[in-house]
Every structure is written in structure tokens, then in C-alpha cells.
Scaffold this active site. Structure first.
Site, PDB file in Angstrom:
ATOM      1  N   LYS A   1       0.851  -1.191   0.000  1.00  0.00           N
ATOM      2  CA  LYS A   1       0.000   0.000   0.000  1.00  0.00           C
ATOM      3  C   LYS A   1       0.887   1.241   0.000  1.00  0.00           C
ATOM      4  O   LYS A   1       1.771   1.382   0.858  1.00  0.00           O
ATOM      5  CB  LYS A   1      -0.843  -0.034   1.263  1.00  0.00           C
TER       6      LYS A   1
HETATM    7  C1  E4P Z   1      -8.128   1.766   3.635  1.00  0.00           C
HETATM    8  O1  E4P Z   1      -7.438   0.869   3.197  1.00  0.00           O
HETATM    9  C2  E4P Z   1      -7.930   2.426   4.931  1.00  0.00           C
HETATM   10  O2  E4P Z   1      -7.235   1.543   5.784  1.00  0.00           O
HETATM   11  C3  E4P Z   1      -9.199   2.773   5.655  1.00  0.00           C
HETATM   12  O3  E4P Z   1     -10.345   2.434   4.940  1.00  0.00           O
HETATM   13  C4  E4P Z   1      -9.209   4.124   6.294  1.00  0.00           C
HETATM   14  O4  E4P Z   1     -10.445   4.356   6.903  1.00  0.00           O
HETATM   15  P1  E4P Z   1     -10.703   5.438   8.042  1.00  0.00           P
HETATM   16  O5  E4P Z   1     -11.100   6.709   7.390  1.00  0.00           O
HETATM   17  O6  E4P Z   1     -11.829   4.848   8.837  1.00  0.00           O
HETATM   18  O7  E4P Z   1      -9.424   5.552   8.827  1.00  0.00           O
END
Ligand code: E4P
Length: 222
Positions: free
Chosen positions: A84
Site C-alpha cells: 500500500k
Molecule cells: C483503507 O485501506 C484504509 O485503511 C481505511 O479504509 C481508512 O479508513 P478510516 O477513514 O476509517 O481511517
């Protein structure tokens, strides 16, 4: 639409896997910080024993060499690791380099269709628009999912859209209808999707009626 869990919590991942609904997992530094107790590498290794679907591991470096080093390291942990990388100029370069090396990437922190388009062009296998964080600032996060789904379809682009930053079950339904290939959910939202008050009421009613019928039969038989 595939369902990923957005968590680093091994127990939650095991439960979703047992339900037969788990297609992959996304983690990030904040989610890892919530669980602790094990190294990030060990958490990833453990998750990859539970699911053979893509497991996203996020790089922290913000320079190219650092991103590549972390990405190559994660990619060696298991064949289903996806690296990522946050959207940025350097992030695009890292995605492109990793694509050349055969390392699959997930471009995260996407807030516009243009960012998603660039990520896909650079070679990201997955692009993650953050729906909930856009909704939080009074913008319609689902528009990005809809626009990207249309752009990828028109131009026959292979990248898959992960609807991320999901806050509630309605986001999941809307993401599926908007053309997201994947939604990544907190475990709580997955549980909320299972339940409905009328389902719970119906199960209780069936049990009560079943008991009543058996009692009546037993009474008739003496
Ligand atoms: C995506 O891969 C992220 O880990 C995640 O969806 C972030 O979400 P949040 O806005 O709840 O932190």
C-alpha cells in the site's frame, strides 16, 4: 463485489474467514497501532495464513528508495501481500517501479477520480478512494467511486476500486451499486450487515412457535 476487512485484528479476521465472506484484508499504520503486541511483519504473516486473498501492507517512507525497500520487504512476507502506497508524486513513481518488478500495489488516500486515474496508469492493481473521510468534510465520497468505475470501464483499465473508509452498511450497498470491485470494512460494519431487527424477531418467533407445537403434540400423545 468482494469484501475485505479493514483491520489488523487477527481475531476479527478469523471470524470473517469462518463466515466464508472474506476476500482479503487491508491494514494501515493506524489499524496496526490499535492492536500492537506483535511486530507489523508478524501480524501480516499471520493474516496471510488466514486468507489467500490480497493483504495490504502500507509503506511509511516518503522517499522513493525507502518506499521501494519497504515494499520489496513486505512482498517477500507472502505471495498475497499487496504493497500500500499513499498517493503522491513519489508514491506514483514507487508504484510504477514496483509494477515493473511484479509487485502488486494498492494506492491509498485517494480523494478524487483524477488521483485514482493516475494511480491506475502508474500500475497500481488496486486504488482506494476514502469515502467516509470525504463524507466527513461534507463532500459526497460515493461520487469518486462512481466516476472511477465509469472511467475504468470506458477505458478498459484493469485496476480494481476498493471503496475504503467505510463507516456504515449503507456505504457498502452504495459502493456495490456505484461499481466498486471491493469494499473494505471495519469488522463492526460487517456485523451490522448481518443483522436486522426483523430477522432477530423472526428467529425468536420461529423458536417459540416450534416449542409450542412440540408441547401441543406431547400433550395430545398424553
Ligand atoms: C483503507 O485501506 C484504509 O485503511 C481505511 O479504509 C481508512 O479508513 P478510516 O477513514 O476509517 O481511517
Amino acid at each position: 463485489m468482494k469484501i475485505f476487512l479493514d483491520t489488523a485484528d487477527i481475531d476479527e479476521i478469523r471470524v470473517a474467514a469462518r463466515w466464508g465472506v472474506l476476500d482479503g484484508v487491508t491494514t494501515n499504520p493506524s489499524l496496526y497501532a490499535k492492536v500492537g503486541g506483535m511486530s507489523y511483519d508478524d501480524v501480516l504473516r499471520e493474516i496471510c495464513t488466514i486468507t489467500s486473498g490480497p493483504v495490504s501492507a502500507e509503506v511509511i517512507a516518503d522517499d522513493l528508495e525507502g518506499m521501494l525497500e519497504e515494499g520489496r520487504h513486505f512482498a517477500k512476507i507472502a505471495p498475497n501481500i499487496v504493497v500500500k502506497v499513499a498517493m503522491s508524486e513519489t508514491g506514483l513513481e514507487a508504484i510504477s517501479r514496483m509494477a515493473d518488478e511484479g509487485i502488486r500495489t494498492n494506492c491509498t488516500l485517494i480523494f478524487t477520480a483524477n488521483q485514482g486515474l493516475l494511480a491506475a496508469k502508474a500500475g497500481a492493481a488496486l486504488v482506494s478512494p476514502f469515502v467516509g473521510r470525504l463524507d466527513d468534510i461534507n463532500q459526497d465520497g460515493m461520487i469518486v467511486i462512481r466516476e472511477l468505475a465509469e472511467i475504468f470501464a470506458i477505458h478498459e483499465m484493469d485496476a480494481e476500486i476498493i471503496s475504503a473508509s467505510i463507516r456504515h452498511p449503507q456505504h457498502v450497498t452504495q459502493s456495490a451499486l456505484a461499481g466498486a470491485h471491493i469494499a473494505t470494512l471495519p469488522f463492526k460494519v460487517l456485523q451490522q450487515m448481518v443483522h436486522h431487527p426483523l430477522t432477530d424477531k423472526g428467529i425468536a418467533q420461529f423458536k417459540a412457535d416450534w416449542a409450542k407445537a412440540r408441547e401441543a403434540l406431547a400433550a395430545r400423545r398424553g
